[in-house]
Design a protein around this motif. Structure first.
Motif, short mmCIF file in Angstrom:
data_model
loop_
_atom_site.label_atom_id
_atom_site.label_comp_id
_atom_site.label_asym_id
_atom_site.label_seq_id
_atom_site.Cartn_x
_atom_site.Cartn_y
_atom_site.Cartn_z
N ALA A 10 0.81 -1.22 0.16
CA ALA A 10 0.14 0.00 0.05
C ALA A 10 0.88 1.14 0.15
O ALA A 10 0.82 2.21 -0.74
CB ALA A 10 -0.99 0.20 1.18
N LYS A 11 1.92 1.39 0.84
CA LYS A 11 2.88 2.41 1.04
C LYS A 11 3.40 2.69 -0.58
O LYS A 11 3.47 3.55 -1.22
CB LYS A 11 3.88 2.21 1.95
CG LYS A 11 4.86 3.29 1.84
CD LYS A 11 6.18 3.12 2.96
CE LYS A 11 7.26 2.07 2.09
NZ LYS A 11 8.45 2.27 2.55
N ASN A 12 4.09 1.63 -1.14
CA ASN A 12 4.43 1.68 -2.49
C ASN A 12 3.70 2.15 -3.47
O ASN A 12 4.00 3.08 -4.28
CB ASN A 12 5.31 0.36 -2.66
CG ASN A 12 6.67 0.07 -1.93
OD1 ASN A 12 7.10 1.07 -1.33
ND2 ASN A 12 6.91 -1.19 -1.91
N GLN A 13 2.56 1.58 -3.42
CA GLN A 13 1.21 2.32 -4.43
C GLN A 13 1.21 3.77 -4.22
O GLN A 13 1.22 4.20 -5.33
CB GLN A 13 0.20 1.30 -4.11
CG GLN A 13 -0.78 1.71 -5.19
CD GLN A 13 -0.43 1.58 -6.83
OE1 GLN A 13 0.05 0.60 -7.03
NE2 GLN A 13 -0.50 2.77 -7.40
N SER A 14 1.22 3.91 -2.97
CA SER A 14 0.75 5.43 -2.63
C SER A 14 1.94 6.28 -3.22
O SER A 14 1.82 7.30 -3.76
CB SER A 14 0.42 5.69 -1.37
OG SER A 14 -0.58 5.10 -1.02
N ASN A 17 1.97 6.57 -6.95
CA ASN A 17 0.62 7.63 -7.18
C ASN A 17 1.51 9.09 -6.90
O ASN A 17 1.09 10.03 -7.84
CB ASN A 17 -0.43 7.44 -6.22
CG ASN A 17 -1.22 6.18 -6.80
OD1 ASN A 17 -0.78 5.52 -7.72
ND2 ASN A 17 -1.92 5.82 -5.82
N LEU A 18 2.37 9.36 -5.87
CA LEU A 18 2.69 10.60 -5.76
C LEU A 18 3.93 10.90 -6.68
O LEU A 18 3.88 12.12 -7.22
CB LEU A 18 3.59 10.81 -4.13
CG LEU A 18 2.46 10.87 -2.91
CD1 LEU A 18 3.48 10.80 -1.87
CD2 LEU A 18 1.82 12.28 -3.23
N ASP A 19 4.75 9.99 -7.15
CA ASP A 19 5.59 10.05 -8.22
C ASP A 19 4.87 10.43 -9.46
O ASP A 19 5.44 11.52 -10.32
CB ASP A 19 6.50 9.13 -8.49
CG ASP A 19 7.53 8.75 -7.25
OD1 ASP A 19 7.72 9.73 -6.31
OD2 ASP A 19 7.99 7.67 -6.94
N THR A 20 3.74 9.94 -9.85
CA THR A 20 3.02 10.27 -11.14
C THR A 20 2.56 11.88 -10.80
O THR A 20 2.73 12.51 -12.03
CB THR A 20 1.91 9.37 -11.13
OG1 THR A 20 2.48 8.12 -11.33
CG2 THR A 20 1.25 9.32 -12.53
N THR A 96 6.53 12.13 3.20
CA THR A 96 7.00 12.05 4.68
C THR A 96 5.86 11.27 5.31
O THR A 96 5.68 10.39 6.36
CB THR A 96 7.34 13.27 5.19
OG1 THR A 96 8.69 13.63 4.42
CG2 THR A 96 7.90 12.98 6.71
N GLY A 97 4.61 11.90 5.37
CA GLY A 97 3.44 11.46 6.08
C GLY A 97 3.26 9.91 5.64
O GLY A 97 2.69 9.20 6.48
N LEU A 98 3.11 9.50 4.59
CA LEU A 98 3.05 7.96 3.99
C LEU A 98 4.21 7.23 4.51
O LEU A 98 3.68 6.01 4.93
CB LEU A 98 3.35 7.76 2.41
CG LEU A 98 2.11 8.37 1.69
CD1 LEU A 98 2.42 8.50 0.19
CD2 LEU A 98 0.77 7.60 1.91
N ASN A 99 5.10 7.65 4.61
CA ASN A 99 6.34 6.89 5.25
C ASN A 99 6.04 6.74 6.92
O ASN A 99 6.10 5.55 7.41
CB ASN A 99 7.79 7.35 5.00
CG ASN A 99 8.07 6.90 3.48
OD1 ASN A 99 8.00 5.86 3.10
ND2 ASN A 99 8.92 8.05 3.06
N ASN A 100 5.72 7.84 7.44
CA ASN A 100 5.43 7.51 8.93
C ASN A 100 4.43 6.91 9.19
O ASN A 100 4.24 6.22 10.29
CB ASN A 100 5.31 9.16 9.36
CG ASN A 100 6.68 10.11 9.35
OD1 ASN A 100 7.54 9.54 9.44
ND2 ASN A 100 6.65 11.37 9.48
N ASP A 101 3.38 6.90 8.36
CA ASP A 101 1.98 6.10 8.66
C ASP A 101 2.24 4.55 8.39
O ASP A 101 2.00 3.89 8.92
CB ASP A 101 0.96 6.65 7.58
CG ASP A 101 0.27 7.93 7.77
OD1 ASP A 101 0.58 8.49 8.96
OD2 ASP A 101 -0.49 8.51 6.99
#
Length: 172
Positions: A10-14, A17-20, A96-101
């Motif tokens: 889920a993190k990698n997909q998010s 999506n951010l990179d896109t 950063t939020g995604l990684n922290n989550d």
């Protein structure tokens, strides 16, 4: 491991999506800068054409108009750069939020796993205790021959013997 894999996926997909989204944003801001430069070239040409048509090429008005055009270009490019910087900061904050989550959810999943493992161990130990108790009772009940008590209940001596057998069985 399964929960960790799900969280990581889920993190990698998010993040993908951010990179896109970042890539798309970079194209938009690149186009906006090009539009600002194109508009400046067109404005400069219009000013020169107007000044040439009215024989004002050597006047101070032409210099002022060209300076205003350059100033407008700087303002427009600066605004695009500010918007791009804000956009990039937003992307980085969300990353950063995604990684922290992810780390928080992973720690929570590990904590839940450890708690469940502890409950399972305690349940298993309780099951072993109950089995030992049942085994002790059955070994005591099988050798007594029915007992001679007319009350139908256990006497204090029977209780002490059962208790002793249970202790021995547990210690074994």
């Amino acid at each position: 491991k399964k929960k960790q894999s799900e969280l990581e996926k889920a993190k990698n997909q998010s993040l993908l999506n951010l990179d896109t989204e970042k890539s798309t944003g970079e194209k938009v801001y690149y186009d906006d800068k090009n539009k600002a430069y194109t508009q400046n070239v067109q404005n400069t040409q219009s000013i020169r054409d107007y000044m040439a048509k009215n024989n004002l090429l050597q006047s101070g008005e032409s210099v002022d108009a060209l300076l205003r055009s350059k100033s407008d270009l700087s303002n427009n490019v600066g605004r695009v750069n500010d918007n791009e910087r804000t956009f990039n900061n937003s992307i980085n904050s969300r990353r950063t939020g995604l990684n922290n989550d992810y780390l928080s959810n992973l720690a929570s999943a590990k904590s839940d796993y450890e708690a469940q493992k502890q409950k399972d161990i305690m349940a298993y130990e309780e099951q072993l205790r109950q089995e030992a108790l049942a085994s002790a009772r059955s070994s005591y009940g099988g050798g007594s021959g029915g007992g001679g008590s007319s009350s139908g209940g256990s006497s204090a001596d029977d209780y002490d013997i059962t208790r002793s057998n249970i202790r021995n069985e547990i210690m074994y």
